[in-house]
Design an enzyme around this catalytic site. Structure first.
Site, PDB file in Angstrom:
ATOM      1  N   HIS A  67       3.323 -14.890 -11.859  1.00 43.36           N
ATOM      2  CA  HIS A  67       3.757 -13.954 -12.918  1.00 43.36           C
ATOM      3  C   HIS A  67       3.295 -12.523 -12.623  1.00 43.36           C
ATOM      4  O   HIS A  67       3.121 -11.731 -13.547  1.00 43.36           O
ATOM      5  CB  HIS A  67       3.233 -14.375 -14.291  1.00 43.36           C
ATOM      6  CG  HIS A  67       3.489 -15.814 -14.626  1.00 43.36           C
ATOM      7  ND1 HIS A  67       4.577 -16.239 -15.359  1.00 43.36           N
ATOM      8  CD2 HIS A  67       2.797 -16.933 -14.303  1.00 43.36           C
ATOM      9  CE1 HIS A  67       4.538 -17.557 -15.487  1.00 43.36           C
ATOM     10  NE2 HIS A  67       3.462 -18.008 -14.843  1.00 43.36           N
ATOM     11  N   GLU A  76      12.763  -0.309   0.748  1.00 41.85           N
ATOM     12  CA  GLU A  76      13.716  -0.135  -0.357  1.00 41.85           C
ATOM     13  C   GLU A  76      15.154  -0.362   0.131  1.00 41.85           C
ATOM     14  O   GLU A  76      15.963  -1.002  -0.535  1.00 41.85           O
ATOM     15  CB  GLU A  76      13.590   1.268  -0.953  1.00 41.85           C
ATOM     16  CG  GLU A  76      12.340   1.457  -1.793  1.00 41.85           C
ATOM     17  CD  GLU A  76      12.182   2.899  -2.228  1.00 41.85           C
ATOM     18  OE1 GLU A  76      12.333   3.166  -3.422  1.00 41.85           O
ATOM     19  OE2 GLU A  76      11.917   3.766  -1.381  1.00 41.85           O
ATOM     20  N   SER A 110       9.665  13.502   0.385  1.00 38.55           N
ATOM     21  CA  SER A 110      10.538  13.930  -0.711  1.00 38.55           C
ATOM     22  C   SER A 110      10.952  15.384  -0.487  1.00 38.55           C
ATOM     23  O   SER A 110      10.205  16.166   0.080  1.00 38.55           O
ATOM     24  CB  SER A 110       9.773  13.803  -2.031  1.00 38.55           C
ATOM     25  OG  SER A 110      10.269  14.719  -2.979  1.00 38.55           O
TER      26      SER A 110
END
Ligand code: ARG
Length: 461
Positions: free
Chosen positions: A156, A290, A277
């Site tokens: 979990h 990703e 970035s």
């Protein structure tokens, strides 16, 4: 442009139709399979007395020239030729003349495309299986280095029980092994020659399908021609196998993304495999995992796309089937680059043992060990031991410490049956190494798994 099938037509095809109908922009990728298939077919026709030795020789020579034209970029792929089969045959005939026109005896583009595409998929199955093995090698090497690196095992996404990082990585090695087996079993099932099925019903020419099958390294000849020209199960299988592979890769990617965050700081991707970035100068982003996670979506789409194309198609060949290729090419290329970049990103990733070990001091990871202690050393039934341990956890929370740091007297106050020796059972390292059951995380069991994978990788190299 005059079409090979133009005999019964009075008017030229519209250029709109030519664009809509053509597959030559993408099926040219199959040129090697197509040329090899044609040569094998011609050799068989010659052995059967359908082509003369001279005709065969000029087909072989002509095809060698076509091949070199394609590979040197000189070949002209024209939309008006519709697909690679007709473009190559047309060029061959231009080069060698009449013998080229005999090549299509006893075959159709239906078995020809079934042959080319099947051989491409078979080849990619084994190339991808091999590429997965190289990723597996990297994962097993990381596991060997980290068989004692403590890590909070989670369920979990909450701290559960301590494991070691090597054991965690080996979970992925196990998934990849199943993936390899799926690609390999797909080869075994689909290694069946379609050539000679012709349009749908076979051919009256005296051909020898066993011979072409052998020349092209197939295990056997397909059973039923009607099925063979419309069967795309092999393509669905590779799409499914890539989907499952990418699903595994995406789970690992997700963990790498989480582990790279400031909240975890368990790993750091190398600069080479990270991005920045455009606005925030401090950022180091995990674009590689990703994208691996993201590309999984497109790969699933390709599987759903072809399943949908095939659904409800009447027998035998239908032009719908031409839609089988782009999704497969896309998924195959995605799998290939994904495996390569995943391997490099893993190889160059820093593993921050300290932070993993520190994280193990949170969340009372050895609570189950206290319950197990009560069962084993105090004769307490597990349910009761669970309850007593709950009390101990609550006490540790009140004290603002982890259960692995609690003092003996605190535990004794909760239950008198608890003796001083309990403390060593609560250490995180002890807890990890206590899980010695088969397939467990204990260092000895982790090393056993490493040996198993080393052996597996050795056998298949
Ligand atoms: N370009 C076609 C394909 O990719 C080849 C087979 C065409 N056969 C036909 N009868 N139109 O499926």
């Amino acid at each position: 442009m005059e079409k090979m099938w133009s005999g019964r037509f009075a008017q030229d095809a519209s250029s709109l139709l030519e664009h809509f109908n053509a597959s030559i922009m993408f099926d040219q990728k199959l040129y090697r399979e197509d040329i090899e298939g044609s040569i094998a077919h011609a050799q068989m026709l010659c052995a059967q007395g359908i082509l003369t030795a001279q005709e065969l020789a000029s087909i072989e020579e002509g095809m060698a020239q076509v091949l070199s034209e394609i590979e040197s970029g000189k070949f002209e792929w024209k939309i008006g030729d519709e697909d690679l089969h007709m473009a190559i045959e047309k060029r061959l005939t231009t080069i060698i003349g009449d013998a080229g026109k005999k090549l299509h005896t006893a075959r159709s583009r239906n078995d020809q495309v079934a042959l080319d595409f099947r051989r491409y998929v078979l080849r990619k199955n084994s190339e991808i299986a091999l590429a997965i093995k190289t990723v597996m090698r990297t994962i097993v090497d990381i596991a060997r280095e980290h068989a004692t690196t403590l890590l909070p095992g989670m369920t979990h996404l909450q701290h559960a029980q301590p494991i070691n990082f090597g054991f965690h990585m080996l979970a992925y090695a196990t998934m990849l092994k199943r993936d390899i087996e799926r690609f390999e079993s797909s080869i075994a099932r689909n290694n069946v020659s379609p050539i000679g099925c012709a349009a749908l019903a076979g051919t009256p020419h005296n051909i020898n399908r066993e011979m072409t099958a052998k020349l092209l390294n197939f295990d056997s000849v397909s059973i039923n021609c009607l099925d063979t020209v419309s069967d795309r199960d092999f393509a669905l299988e590779i799409l499914f196998n890539i989907s499952t592979l990418m699903m595994h890769i995406s789970r690992l990617s997700e963990e790498i993304i989480l582990w790279s965050s400031y909240e975890f700081r368990f790993v750091e991707l190398s600069d080479e495999y990270s991005t920045g970035s455009s606005i925030m100068p401090q950022k180091k982003n995990p674009d590689v995992p990703e994208l691996l996670r993201g590309k999984t979506g497109r790969v699933y789409g390709n599987l759903m796309g072809l399943l949908t194309v095939m659904k409800g198609l009447p027998l035998a060949y239908n032009k719908d089937t031409q839609e089988d290729k782009e999704g497969v090419f896309d998924s195959v290329e995605t799998a290939e680059i994904s495996l390569e970049i995943l391997r490099e990103a893993l190889k160059t990733m820093t593993i921050k043992k300290e932070n993993m070990a520190n994280a193990c001091k949170l969340g009372h990871l050895s609570a189950t060990d206290l319950a197990d202690y009560l069962v084993e050393h105090c004769g307490v039934p597990f349910r009761e031991a669970h309850f007593i341990t709950g009390k101990a956890v609550a006490r540790a929370e009140t004290l603002g410490i982890d259960l692995s740091e609690i003092e003996y007297k605190e535990l004794h106050a909760i239950d008198e049956r608890i003796k001083e020796d309990v403390i060593r059972y609560l250490s995180i390292e002890h807890s990890m190494n206590a899980r010695t059951s088969q397939g467990g995380t204990a260092e000895v069991r982790t090393l056993e798994q490493i040996i198993y994978f080393d052996h597996y990788l050795q056998e298949i190299q």
